[in-house]
Design a protein around this motif. Structure first.
Motif, PDB file in Angstrom:
ATOM      1  N   ALA A 168       0.826  -1.214   0.000  1.00 55.87           N
ATOM      2  CA  ALA A 168       0.000   0.000   0.000  1.00 55.87           C
ATOM      3  C   ALA A 168       0.860   1.263   0.000  1.00 55.87           C
ATOM      4  CB  ALA A 168      -0.954   0.007   1.194  1.00 55.87           C
ATOM      5  N   GLY A 169       2.029   1.185  -0.624  1.00 58.76           N
ATOM      6  CA  GLY A 169       2.937   2.327  -0.643  1.00 58.76           C
ATOM      7  C   GLY A 169       3.036   2.999  -2.005  1.00 58.76           C
ATOM      8  N   GLN A 259       8.410   8.359   0.334  1.00 57.43           N
ATOM      9  CA  GLN A 259       7.174   7.764   0.872  1.00 57.43           C
ATOM     10  C   GLN A 259       6.401   8.783   1.692  1.00 57.43           C
ATOM     11  OE1 GLN A 259       5.264   5.226   0.925  1.00 57.43           O
ATOM     12  NE2 GLN A 259       6.463   3.986  -0.494  1.00 57.43           N
ATOM     13  N   PHE A 261       3.996   7.593   3.871  1.00 62.80           N
ATOM     14  CA  PHE A 261       3.524   6.773   4.987  1.00 62.80           C
ATOM     15  C   PHE A 261       2.013   6.869   5.187  1.00 62.80           C
ATOM     16  CE2 PHE A 261       8.043   7.263   6.158  1.00 62.80           C
ATOM     17  CZ  PHE A 261       8.381   5.919   6.175  1.00 62.80           C
ATOM     18  N   LYS A 263      -1.101   5.125   4.085  1.00 64.58           N
ATOM     19  CA  LYS A 263      -1.405   3.861   3.414  1.00 64.58           C
ATOM     20  C   LYS A 263      -2.440   4.089   2.322  1.00 64.58           C
ATOM     21  CE  LYS A 263       0.675   0.537   5.908  1.00 64.58           C
ATOM     22  NZ  LYS A 263       1.716  -0.227   5.277  1.00 64.58           N
ATOM     23  N   ASP A 265      -4.325   1.555   0.073  1.00 64.55           N
ATOM     24  CA  ASP A 265      -4.637   0.225  -0.424  1.00 64.55           C
ATOM     25  C   ASP A 265      -5.793   0.348  -1.405  1.00 64.55           C
ATOM     26  OD1 ASP A 265      -5.494  -2.352  -0.887  1.00 64.55           O
ATOM     27  OD2 ASP A 265      -4.834  -3.046   1.081  1.00 64.55           O
ATOM     28  N   GLY A 483       0.533   6.812  -0.340  1.00 64.05           N
ATOM     29  CA  GLY A 483       1.588   6.108  -1.075  1.00 64.05           C
ATOM     30  C   GLY A 483       2.809   6.969  -1.290  1.00 64.05           C
TER      31      GLY A 483
END
Ligand code: GLA
Length: 558
Positions: A168-169, A259, A261, A263, A265, A483
């Motif tokens: 999920a990044g 990133q 951080f 998430k 998804d 992401g």
């Protein structure tokens, strides 16, 4: 005489130097050894081979692959490895799968049996990690049965997985996993030459079984990338790729991935984010299509043109129909179109800035309005598009802005490619030229914020800080809503971008109440060199198992 077209197959390597950049081999050698040993610990046998498929970062061309416009991603170093052993032991009419992950606590082991002719059920509501294996299995079995005949019987599989693409990044951990699994299954079940295009198509279809109506960018990048080149992926008239090297410049340029951080998804948020965008783009395509001939006006043409996009009709197809078959009727109705020359850029510009505004003047459309305007029932829209495969619960749709994003983003990809191919226009300096590339990335981000609504506050902040610290172009990468971000940075500015993000973004950030560790902050910003695509590493002729490729770089990597 015409040269025979060479069918590219997935390479089979016997050293890690064929897969990774030299500097990466040492760390990977240790990791591959752990996987090999982990497999032996769990299954008390050695694997026959290991398959690997990388994640990707998208340089430019966001949310346009499922509208069948070209995109420019590249593979990254992080990847999924699948170690496998196949054998024939189970009971007649069945085959058995035992699958474990090197990170067993997070991804528990599973084993189950399937009948030899099973279609492989996937319960996408469970969000189980093994669903990705099942998805790859379903697609691979279909292909293997086509090639080997219906009587063919799969062998049992012992499988151990390890992934370094953050889930999920935004760097396509799911495509890396599905693709590596599908490749392992095909190879392990006897297909010693796996065609890259076939694997890519299979992985695209397979991933659509897990709950996301995704385009084909991630799987193409994962399978077909080559070291040190970005990948230009075209989806029409058929899936094809070109390897694109960046011109050498002074100062040299690198891509930095940072990133957020947050998430993202896309499976879990699909009904409100990703899958909803696919539906919006598809409904926009129908509304535009309906304008293209007198018979169609006020209703949809029947039968509808079909394409390979997730819902089988896309903005790209409507665009092509308009320019390829536009007749006197269309020309009279949209006289400005006749002034457009036949360059792709002009055509996209006309769509993004004139045609879409004329046909879709409102900001939002209700389902009822769309149905009326297309001369169909709301049930027809639900059945064929809105609730097909993965239902989205929306009742209103922002068609104009979504379509404007798609056509303008497609234009930015063409402009980016034009720049790469033509290089600096002297006396333009390399830096001025690089700024023009960066501007396109910045414009892409703007469009993702304003028109496609797929950014997030955190992504916007990262882009802002990075630009101030020296990035020439910064944008979200992948589906968005969290992401990762990608930045075009002169090599001399990487440290200042890193420092700015640490100070202004990561330092005070916490996840579930916990501050980020130094290691997390360190790993959050990486310089990404384009990596290679899917590969098989054959371990079968290593006489001493893992000891033969050992812990020293020399043996795995020489
Ligand atoms: C996800 C999808 C891709 C693509 C991007 C957005 O990564 O899997 O197919 O649509 O989002 O560009």
């Amino acid at each position: 005489m015409e040269k025979p077209v060479e069918v590219e197959t997935v390479p089979v390597h016997e050293n890690l130097g064929g897969i990774y950049h030299d500097i990466e081999v040492r760390g990977e050698s240790e990791r591959w050894t752990s996987l090999y040993k982990g497999f032996e610990d769990v299954f008390e046998l050695s694997p026959d081979f290991i398959s690997r498929s990388p994640g990707r970062v998208n340089i430019i061309g966001e949310h346009i692959d499922y509208s069948l416009f070209p995109v420019l991603p590249m593979a990254i170093h992080a990847d999924t490895l699948v170690a496998m052993k196949t054998e024939r032991r189970g009971r007649e009419g069945y085959f058995k799968i035992e699958i474990a992950n090197l990170e067993g606590e997070q991804f528990p082991k599973e084993s189950w049996e399937e009948t030899s002719d099973s279609e492989i059920a996937i319960d996408e509501k469970t969000h189980a990690w093994t669903n990705y294996f099942r998805a790859g299995l379903r697609g691979s079995l279909k292909l293997l049965r086509e090639k080997n005949g219906a009587d063919w019987r799969p062998r049992d599989m012992k499988v151990m997985v390890h992934g370094t693409v953050p889930p999920a990044g935004g760097l396509s951990s799911s495509a890396a996993l599905v693709t590596a699994c599908a490749l392992a299954i095909l190879y392990g079940q006897g297909m010693k030459k796996v065609e890259k295009l076939e694997l890519t198509r299979l992985a695209i279809e397979s991933e659509r079984a897990v709950g996301v109506n995704s385009g084909g960018m991630d799987q193409s990048a994962s399978v077909m990338s080559q070291k040190d080149a970005a990948l230009y992926v075209q989806f029409t008239p058929k899936l094809s790729v070109r390897h694109v090297e960046f011109p050498k410049m002074d100062p040299s340029l690198v891509f930095v991935i940072a990133q957020s951080f947050v998430k993202a998804d896309k499976k879990v948020s699909g009904p409100f984010h990703y899958n909803l965008r696919v539906v919006e783009c598809t409904l926009a395509a129908l509304m535009l299509l309906q304008q293209l001939s007198p018979e169609a006006e006020g209703k949809l043409p029947h039968p509808l043109p079909q394409d390979d996009s997730p819902l089988n009709i896309s903005l790209g197809t409507v665009f092509n129909i308009f320019w390829d078959t536009a007749d006197d009727y269309t020309r009279t109705k949209f006289p400005d179109a006749t002034k457009v020359d036949d360059s792709m850029l002009q055509r996209l510009d006309y769509f993004a800035n004139r045609f879409v505004d004329e046909v879709l003047p409102s900001e939002t459309y209700s389902k009822k309005e769309i149905a009326q305007s297309l001369g169909v029932s709301e049930e027809y829209l639900d059945h064929n598009f809105i609730k097909k495969r993965f239902p989205v619960p929306a009742e209103t749709f922002r068609l104009r802005d979504r379509a404007k994003h798609v056509f303008s983003e497609a234009a930015r990809v063409y402009k980016f490619m034009d720049l790469l191919e033509s290089g600096p226009k002297r006396p333009e300096t390399d830096l001025e030229f690089a700024k023009r590339l960066g501007d396109l990335l910045n414009q892409s981000q703007q469009s993702c914020i304003n028109k496609f609504d797929c950014s997030a506050r955190e992504l916007d902040r990262i882009c802002l800080y990075a630009r101030v610290a020296g990035s020439l172009g910064s944008r979200l990468t992948g589906a968005g809503w969290g992401g990762a971000t990608v930045h075009l940075v002169p090599a001399s500015k990487v440290n200042s971008v890193r420092a700015a993000l640490r100070e202004q973004y990561y330092k005070d950030m916490s996840i579930n109440g916990e501050r980020l560790t130094d290691k997390q902050i360190e790993d959050a910003v990486i310089v990404s060199r384009p990596g290679s695509g899917s590969a098989i590493f054959s371990t079968s002729n290593k006489k001493d198992g893992y000891k033969a490729f050992g812990n020293e770089v020399g043996t795995w990597g020489e």
